[in-house]
Motif scaffolding. Sequence first.
Motif, PDB file in Angstrom:
ATOM      1  N   LEU A   6       0.835  -1.207   0.000  1.00  0.00           N
ATOM      2  CA  LEU A   6       0.000   0.000   0.000  1.00  0.00           C
ATOM      3  C   LEU A   6       0.870   1.258   0.000  1.00  0.00           C
ATOM      4  O   LEU A   6       0.428   2.327   0.431  1.00  0.00           O
ATOM      5  CB  LEU A   6      -0.944  -0.018   1.214  1.00  0.00           C
ATOM      6  N   ASP A   8       2.434   4.591  -1.038  1.00  0.00           N
ATOM      7  CA  ASP A   8       1.858   5.738  -1.760  1.00  0.00           C
ATOM      8  C   ASP A   8       0.336   5.814  -1.665  1.00  0.00           C
ATOM      9  O   ASP A   8      -0.284   6.621  -2.353  1.00  0.00           O
ATOM     10  CB  ASP A   8       2.254   5.746  -3.255  1.00  0.00           C
ATOM     11  N   LYS A   9      -0.266   4.952  -0.846  1.00  0.00           N
ATOM     12  CA  LYS A   9      -1.723   5.037  -0.656  1.00  0.00           C
ATOM     13  C   LYS A   9      -2.013   5.839   0.606  1.00  0.00           C
ATOM     14  O   LYS A   9      -1.219   5.868   1.550  1.00  0.00           O
ATOM     15  CB  LYS A   9      -2.343   3.643  -0.498  1.00  0.00           C
ATOM     16  N   THR A  10      -3.196   6.446   0.610  1.00  0.00           N
ATOM     17  CA  THR A  10      -3.626   7.180   1.804  1.00  0.00           C
ATOM     18  C   THR A  10      -4.897   6.533   2.343  1.00  0.00           C
ATOM     19  O   THR A  10      -5.768   6.112   1.573  1.00  0.00           O
ATOM     20  CB  THR A  10      -3.917   8.650   1.450  1.00  0.00           C
ATOM     21  N   ALA A  33       0.839   2.350   3.819  1.00  0.00           N
ATOM     22  CA  ALA A  33      -0.117   3.450   3.612  1.00  0.00           C
ATOM     23  C   ALA A  33       0.118   4.567   4.621  1.00  0.00           C
ATOM     24  O   ALA A  33       0.438   4.314   5.783  1.00  0.00           O
ATOM     25  CB  ALA A  33      -1.544   2.928   3.757  1.00  0.00           C
ATOM     26  N   ARG A  89      -5.720  13.110  -2.301  1.00  0.00           N
ATOM     27  CA  ARG A  89      -6.389  11.835  -2.632  1.00  0.00           C
ATOM     28  C   ARG A  89      -6.668  11.073  -1.355  1.00  0.00           C
ATOM     29  O   ARG A  89      -5.836  11.078  -0.452  1.00  0.00           O
ATOM     30  CB  ARG A  89      -5.406  10.966  -3.396  1.00  0.00           C
ATOM     31  N   ASP A  91      -7.363   7.210  -0.748  1.00  0.00           N
ATOM     32  CA  ASP A  91      -7.526   5.937  -1.460  1.00  0.00           C
ATOM     33  C   ASP A  91      -8.464   4.993  -0.731  1.00  0.00           C
ATOM     34  O   ASP A  91      -9.147   4.191  -1.360  1.00  0.00           O
ATOM     35  CB  ASP A  91      -6.156   5.253  -1.618  1.00  0.00           C
ATOM     36  N   HIS A 140     -10.881   6.577  -8.351  1.00  0.00           N
ATOM     37  CA  HIS A 140     -10.328   5.462  -7.582  1.00  0.00           C
ATOM     38  C   HIS A 140     -10.700   5.619  -6.115  1.00  0.00           C
ATOM     39  O   HIS A 140     -10.612   6.698  -5.557  1.00  0.00           O
ATOM     40  CB  HIS A 140      -8.800   5.427  -7.696  1.00  0.00           C
ATOM     41  N   SER A 236      -5.704  -3.379  -1.228  1.00  0.00           N
ATOM     42  CA  SER A 236      -4.554  -3.499  -2.136  1.00  0.00           C
ATOM     43  C   SER A 236      -5.014  -3.931  -3.528  1.00  0.00           C
ATOM     44  O   SER A 236      -6.208  -4.174  -3.752  1.00  0.00           O
ATOM     45  CB  SER A 236      -3.585  -4.549  -1.577  1.00  0.00           C
TER      46      SER A 236
END
Length: 256
Positions: A6, A8-10, A33, A89, A91, A140, A236
Motif C-alpha cells: 500500500l 503511496d496510498k492514503t 499506507a 487523494r 484511497d 479510484h 490493495s
Amino acid sequence: MLTIDLQDKTALVIGGSRGIGAEITRTLCRAGASTLFTHTGNSKHQNQVSSLLKEIHDAGGTAEAEVLQACDSAATTRLIQKLTSKWSRIDLLVCNVGQNLAQPAENVTDEGWRKFIDINLSSAFYAVRAVLPLMMASKHGRIILIGSSVVYDGGGGAIDYAAGKAGLAGMMAYLTRNYARKGILTNIIHPCVIETDLLKERYGTPEKKQKLIEQVPAGRLGQPRDIAGLVAYLASSWGDFICGQAILVDGGRTIF
Ligand SMILES: NC(=O)c1ccc[n+]([C@@H]2O[C@H](COP(=O)([O-])OP(=O)(O)OC[C@H]3O[C@@H](n4cnc5c(N)ncnc54)[C@H](OP(=O)(O)O)[C@@H]3O)[C@@H](O)[C@H]2O)c1
C-alpha cells in the motif's frame, strides 16, 4: 514472497484508536499506507492513541490521529476537507465506529435509538458522503464498512445496533451499484467474536469466554488481526476485482 503493498496510498480510518480499528491502522501502516485515524478524545484511551502512534513511527510508518466525534456531520466534513487539501487523494476509507449497549428492545428509548443509529450508521454515512467527490475525481477509491454478524443472526444484544449494522449492509449495496463504475469499490466486513473491549463488556468472565469459544468451530476467539489482514487485502491490488461483498469473519460461529 507475496506482499500486500500500500505504498503511496492514503487511508482514513474512522474509529481507529483501539481494538479492531487500531489493528487496521497498524496493518495499513505496515503495508506502507499513510494513515490518519480518528478517535473520540476520551482521556481513558489517550495512552492507547499515543502508544499506537509511537509504535507506528518507530517502525518507520506514517500515521496521525485526529479527535473526531464521528456522529458530528460537520466535523467529519471539515476533517475530510482538511485531508483533501493535504493529501489530494484518499484511497481508502474504513468506517469502523461501533457501540453496543445490550438491552431488550422494549427498553430502548427514542433518544437511545437515535444515539445508537447515529453511532453505528450515520457516522459512516457522514464519512462516505464527504469522501465520494474526492474518490470520484481520482476515479479510484476503496470503502470498507465494518458491520457485524448481528446482521445474520440477531445476536448483537441491542435492536438499534442490529438495525444500524444492517443499514451499513444496505449502504454497501447502494454504493456498489452506483459508484463501482466510477472506480469506487465498496465491501462490508462482518466481524464476530473478536477479542476486544467491546466483546469483553459482554463476555468478561472466564466462564462466559470459555462458553463462547465452544461456539466457534475454529476453536478460538477471533483477534483484531483477523479483520485487519482482510482490510489490507481488500485495499490493495489483490482486491481489485472484489466489490459489493459482505464477508463474515467469525471462525464459523454463525453457521454453528
Ligand atoms: N469485537 C467484535 O467481536 C465485534 C463483533 C461485531 C462487530 N464489531 C464491530 O467492529 C468494530 C470495532 O469493534 P471493536 O470490537 O474493536 O470495538 P471497541 O474496542 O469498542 O472500539 C470501538 C471503536 O469505535 C469508536 N467509537 C465508539 N463510539 C464512538 C463514537 N460515539 N464516536 C466515535 N467513535 C466511537 C471507538 O473510539 P474511542 O477509542 O475513541 O472510544 C473505537 O475506536 C465496531 O464497529 C463493532 O461494532 C466487533
